[in-house]
Design an enzyme around this catalytic site. Structure first.
Site, PDB file in Angstrom:
ATOM      1  CE  LYS A 290      79.242 111.342 -72.436  1.00 18.26           C
ATOM      2  NZ  LYS A 290      79.004 110.913 -73.809  1.00 18.26           N
ATOM      3  CG  ASP A 291      80.979 115.265 -69.636  1.00 22.15           C
ATOM      4  OD1 ASP A 291      81.374 114.685 -70.665  1.00 22.15           O
ATOM      5  OD2 ASP A 291      79.814 115.697 -69.494  1.00 22.15           O
TER       6      ASP A 291
ATOM      7  NE  ARG B  74      82.978 107.431 -76.791  1.00 21.19           N
ATOM      8  CZ  ARG B  74      81.725 107.162 -77.128  1.00 21.19           C
ATOM      9  NH1 ARG B  74      81.407 105.988 -77.608  1.00 21.19           N
ATOM     10  NH2 ARG B  74      80.766 108.065 -76.969  1.00 21.19           N
ATOM     11  NE  ARG B  75      78.858 109.521 -78.858  1.00 22.05           N
ATOM     12  CZ  ARG B  75      78.328 110.400 -78.028  1.00 22.05           C
ATOM     13  NH1 ARG B  75      78.378 111.693 -78.283  1.00 22.05           N
ATOM     14  NH2 ARG B  75      77.735 110.000 -76.916  1.00 22.05           N
TER      15      ARG B  75
ATOM     16  NE  ARG C  52      82.002 122.336 -78.640  1.00 21.40           N
ATOM     17  CZ  ARG C  52      82.520 123.268 -77.864  1.00 21.40           C
ATOM     18  NH1 ARG C  52      83.297 124.196 -78.361  1.00 21.40           N
ATOM     19  NH2 ARG C  52      82.250 123.285 -76.585  1.00 21.40           N
TER      20      ARG C  52
ATOM     21  CB  THR D 264      72.370 122.847 -79.225  1.00 21.01           C
ATOM     22  OG1 THR D 264      72.033 123.658 -78.106  1.00 21.01           O
ATOM     23  CG2 THR D 264      73.002 123.689 -80.311  1.00 21.01           C
ATOM     24  NE  ARG D 265      76.209 117.658 -78.476  1.00 22.30           N
ATOM     25  CZ  ARG D 265      77.175 116.906 -77.974  1.00 22.30           C
ATOM     26  NH1 ARG D 265      77.395 115.705 -78.453  1.00 22.30           N
ATOM     27  NH2 ARG D 265      77.929 117.363 -76.990  1.00 22.30           N
TER      28      ARG D 265
ATOM     29  CB  CYS E 147      86.913 114.231 -73.539  1.00 25.81           C
ATOM     30  SG  CYS E 147      87.450 115.903 -73.342  1.00 25.81           S
TER      31      CYS E 147
END
Ligand SMILES: NCc1[nH]cc(CCC(=O)O)c1CC(=O)O
Length: 313
Positions: free
Chosen positions: A81-82, A129-130, A147, A152-153, A240
């Site tokens: 997806k990246d 998208r989210r 980010r 980290t998130r 993206c």
């Protein structure tokens, strides 16, 4: 070839995925030595500015591609997806591994679903998208940027900066963090990023030996599905940085594709569905993109490109 060198980013998720590919390659080719070449990429180092501002997600790939061109590595492992819809010239994807969980995850310490969040709750995600899908369900939510790598998130969630965040199930599961998934956000109600949950191996197009070794890991059904999703995104000029979601699945020979384009600002969105034969996934992707455009998806795409916001899907 006796040794295959895999260039990899150094985040825990990237390392897990590269180790996984290395293990699969060793199993498929007894006697083959597979090593990792961990590298920093500009995408990883520049955390204070938006990815869009410094050149987009392709940055995560670029350094790994240069290493392959310089002959320091034979292949690279990515979350598909990246990977940009148009691969850089001279490179190929000889393997797309069987897709893991495609779904997004709702993650929170206090709430067990989007509908149970209190009015005005703070939800962290930098993905347009989210954001668009959250807005559509709950216009009252406060959507905040988030980010960094998966840990980290989660750390920022635990520190109380957000009431909830949205991550990919696949990333959490690979890191052994399944327990953090409070709710799977499932299709068709909530759609993932094109190719979410699929790992791809990239190598130089002219490196036939590496292509042949990696091809042993290719999973035909997954490739069919992600080709439909990526063709849809490509024909919407997707990257993206636009709020595009897609999910394709195979039912025997029959391929089905759900697509969505939304507006992160106000939650408006258009949806389309298409079905076709599994041997023409790109045609199906283009057809569903066409249906989305007929319903006005172009307006949302143009708006998000102009705003320059969004990233990290
Ligand atoms: N944008 C980062 C990224 N790229 C791939 C995954 C998850 C693994 C996958 O989709 O294969 C993630 C983390 C996330 O979105 O939560």
């Amino acid at each position: 070839m006796k040794t295959l060198r895999i260039a990899t980013r150094k985040s825990p998720l990237a390392l897990w995925q590269s180790e996984h590919v290395a293990d699969r390659l060793r199993a498929a080719h007894p006697g083959l030595t597979v090593t990792l070449v961990p590298m920093s990429t500009r995408g990883d180092e520049v955390l204070d500015r938006s990815l869009a501002a410094i050149g987009g997600k392709g940055l995560f790939l670029k350094e790994l591609e240069l290493a392959m061109q310089r002959g320091e590595a034979d292949c690279a492992v990515h979350s598909l997806k990246d990977v940009p819809m148009e691969l850089d010239a001279g490179f190929a994807l000889p393997a797309v591994l069987e897709r893991a969980d495609y779904a997004d995850a709702f993650v929170s310490n206090d709430h067990d679903g989007i509908e149970n969040l209190p009015p005005g709750a703070r939800v962290g995600t930098s993905s347009l998208r989210r954001q668009a899908q959250l807005r559509a369900l709950r216009p009252d939510l406060q959507l905040l940027d988030l980010r960094g790598n998966v840990n980290t998130r989660l750390g920022k969630l635990d520190a109380g900066e957000y009431d909830a965040i949205v991550l990919a199930c696949a990333g959490l599961q690979r890191l052994g963090l399944d327990a953090r998934i409070r709710r799977r956000l499932d299709a068709p109600h909530w759609l993932p990023a094109p190719a979410q949950g699929a790992i791809a191996v990239e190598c130089r197009e002219d490196d036939v030996a590496t292509r042949e070794l990696c091809a042993a890991l290719d999973h035909a059904a997954t490739r069919t599905c992600v080709e439909a999703e990526r063709a849809m995104n490509r024909s919407l000029h997707g990257s993206c940085h636009v709020p595009v979601a897609a999910y394709a699945w195979l039912d025997g020979e029959h391929l089905r594709l759900d697509g969505l384009v939304g507006s992160a600002g106000d939650g408006r969105r258009v949806r389309a569905h298409g079905e076709g034969r599994g041997d023409a996934p790109q045609c199906l992707g283009i057809e569903v993109a066409q249906k989305l455009l007929e319903q006005g998806a172009g307006e949302f795409i143009a708006a998000s490109l102009l705003s320059g916001a969004g990233e990290d899907d």
